[in-house]
Motif scaffolding. Structure first.
Motif, short mmCIF file in Angstrom:
data_model
loop_
_atom_site.label_atom_id
_atom_site.label_comp_id
_atom_site.label_asym_id
_atom_site.label_seq_id
_atom_site.Cartn_x
_atom_site.Cartn_y
_atom_site.Cartn_z
N ASP A 148 15.52 34.56 39.14
CA ASP A 148 16.75 34.42 39.93
C ASP A 148 17.47 33.10 39.71
N ALA A 149 16.96 32.28 38.79
CA ALA A 149 17.52 30.94 38.59
C ALA A 149 18.96 31.02 38.08
N THR A 150 19.76 30.06 38.51
CA THR A 150 21.14 29.92 38.04
C THR A 150 21.24 28.64 37.22
N PRO A 151 22.24 28.56 36.34
CA PRO A 151 22.35 27.37 35.48
C PRO A 151 22.43 26.06 36.26
N ASP A 152 23.04 26.09 37.44
CA ASP A 152 23.18 24.86 38.22
C ASP A 152 22.07 24.71 39.27
N GLY A 153 21.06 25.57 39.19
CA GLY A 153 19.97 25.52 40.17
C GLY A 153 18.98 24.41 39.86
N PRO A 154 18.02 24.20 40.76
CA PRO A 154 17.03 23.14 40.57
C PRO A 154 16.07 23.45 39.43
N THR A 155 15.51 22.41 38.83
CA THR A 155 14.50 22.58 37.80
C THR A 155 13.21 23.11 38.44
N LEU A 156 12.66 24.14 37.84
CA LEU A 156 11.49 24.80 38.43
C LEU A 156 10.19 24.18 37.93
N GLU A 157 9.25 23.97 38.84
CA GLU A 157 7.93 23.48 38.46
C GLU A 157 7.17 24.61 37.80
N GLN A 158 6.70 24.39 36.56
CA GLN A 158 6.07 25.46 35.79
C GLN A 158 4.56 25.53 35.96
N ARG A 159 3.95 24.50 36.56
CA ARG A 159 2.50 24.50 36.66
C ARG A 159 2.06 23.98 38.03
N HIS A 160 1.03 24.64 38.58
CA HIS A 160 0.49 24.19 39.87
C HIS A 160 -1.00 24.48 39.91
N PRO B 50 -9.03 30.58 45.62
CA PRO B 50 -7.91 31.11 46.42
C PRO B 50 -7.07 32.12 45.63
N VAL B 51 -7.67 33.27 45.34
CA VAL B 51 -7.03 34.27 44.46
C VAL B 51 -5.70 34.74 45.04
N SER B 52 -5.69 35.09 46.32
CA SER B 52 -4.47 35.60 46.94
C SER B 52 -3.36 34.56 46.91
N ALA B 53 -3.70 33.32 47.24
CA ALA B 53 -2.71 32.25 47.24
C ALA B 53 -2.17 31.99 45.83
N MET B 54 -3.04 32.08 44.83
CA MET B 54 -2.60 31.87 43.46
C MET B 54 -1.68 32.99 42.99
N ALA B 55 -2.00 34.23 43.37
CA ALA B 55 -1.13 35.35 43.00
C ALA B 55 0.23 35.22 43.69
N TRP B 56 0.23 34.81 44.98
CA TRP B 56 1.49 34.59 45.71
C TRP B 56 2.32 33.52 45.00
N ASP B 57 1.67 32.43 44.63
CA ASP B 57 2.35 31.32 43.96
C ASP B 57 2.92 31.76 42.61
N ALA B 58 2.12 32.51 41.85
CA ALA B 58 2.58 32.98 40.55
C ALA B 58 3.80 33.89 40.70
N ALA B 59 3.75 34.80 41.67
CA ALA B 59 4.89 35.70 41.90
C ALA B 59 6.11 34.91 42.37
N ASP B 60 5.91 33.94 43.24
CA ASP B 60 7.02 33.13 43.76
C ASP B 60 7.72 32.36 42.65
N ARG B 61 6.95 31.73 41.79
CA ARG B 61 7.55 30.94 40.70
C ARG B 61 8.21 31.84 39.66
N LEU B 62 7.63 33.02 39.42
CA LEU B 62 8.24 33.95 38.48
C LEU B 62 9.56 34.47 39.03
N ILE B 63 9.59 34.82 40.31
CA ILE B 63 10.83 35.30 40.93
C ILE B 63 11.89 34.20 40.91
N ALA B 64 11.47 32.97 41.19
CA ALA B 64 12.42 31.85 41.15
C ALA B 64 13.01 31.70 39.75
#
Length: 335
Positions: free
Chosen positions: A303-315, A286-300
């Protein structure tokens, strides 16, 4: 625009800038209002104010054209109507020039970068990006998986699945066309083939393993080489669909029918696997889905703020074996 969408001007700004803590409903209301008013934010002005470029890079190396398209489309779909823009930076021989690639990424003024194989596994490159503070997301790396944002697929299990398929059909003399050895995924898929052979109590003939470099042209020559052996293989596993399609052409050039005389399986589930005749048995990646996911997590992360949720680093994304018309039991005289 604030009046039309029924929210404050500050909320309008946050919604248009894809900032966190804005509900999906409010974000859509604001974007609908912007569309009606034909409003387009000035990205240059935003960059100057925020002291950020809002540019995300994507670097890859000489894979098949369909793989590149899927990578780009996945990342672009995530950035559609957002403030980030994609900068495509193809770079060959990353394993030999990791520092040079790192310098290219740094001087491009990116906020972050998506690393496709083999760049995603270059430890010297990751060290440089970490030292310089450039965030990155890695697409299907095989090494150091605790490092950075990591989007994976089990390449070993995928290789084992497709090899088991041809072994289950009764093939024992199986030719293998590897991709670029600089791509760690190529070696992982080979490990999967080895596990399938061991599981079936069969021996993988090392003399039937050739390198095809993920390209059609080199794959064609590699397939001809295999098919001119005596005895020739009754099945070929190619590590991407372009090389599998090249093996189809090579078989026809030698007067062989697929799958009656020769079975062929590819990898990726690219467009060529569906337009080839017969259609190729392959592994859906699923190349397209993986690229979407990578971009989504990188953007998150960007844009993260100190009081924001902890981001999942691996999927990890799932693969799937797709059995089509290019594989069948071996000819009777090879049983």
């Amino acid at each position: 625009m604030a009046k039309m969408s029924g929210v404050s001007p500050k909320t309008v700004s946050r919604a248009l800038n894809d900032e966190p803590h804005v509900s999906a409903r409010v974000r859509q209301l604001v974007k609908d209002a912007a569309a009606k008013l034909d409003y387009h934010p000035n990205l240059t002005a935003q960059s100057l104010i925020a002291r950020r470029s809002f540019l995300i890079g994507l670097t890859y190396e000489r894979p098949s054209p369909s793989y590149v398209v899927d990578l780009q489309n996945g990342a672009l779909d995530r950035m559609h109507n957002g403030r980030y823009r994609l900068v495509v930076l193809p770079f060959n021989h990353a394993s030999e020039r990791p520092e040079e690639l790192g310098k290219l990424l740094l001087r491009t003024g990116l906020d972050g970068v998506l690393l496709a194989p083999p760049a995603c596994d270059q430890i010297e490159l990751l060290d440089l990006l970490d030292r310089q503070g450039l965030p990155y997301a890695r697409i299907t790396p095989q090494k150091d998986l605790a490092r950075g944002i990591v989007i994976t697929m089990d390449e070993v299990a995928a290789g084992q699945a497709v090899a088991s398929h041809v072994l289950d059909m009764g093939h024992s003399r199986v030719g293998i066309i590897l991709g670029d050895p600089a791509h760690a995924a190529s070696l992982a898929r080979l490990e999967g083939y080895r596990r399938a052979f061991a599981e079936h109590g069969k021996i993988l003939d090392e003399n039937l393993i050739v390198t095809g470099d993920f390209t059609y042209a080199v794959g064609y020559d590699a397939a001809l080489d295999l098919l001119r052996r005596d005895p020739a293989p009754t099945a070929i596993l190619a590590q991407n669909d372009d090389m599998a399609a090249a093996a189809l052409a090579a078989a026809r050039a030698l007067g062989l029918a697929v799958p009656d005389d020769l079975s062929i399986a590819g990898f990726d589930d690219s467009e060529v696997s569906r337009t080839a005749w017969p259609q190729l048995t392959t592994v859906h990646q699923p190349v397209s889905a993986m690229a979407w996911d990578a971009a989504d997590r990188l953007i998150a992360r960007l844009d993260a703020t100190p009081d924001g949720p902890t981001l999942e680093q691996r999927h990890e994304h799932a693969h799937a074996l797709l059995v089509r018309g290019s594989t069948a039991p071996p000819p009777a005289h090879h049983d």
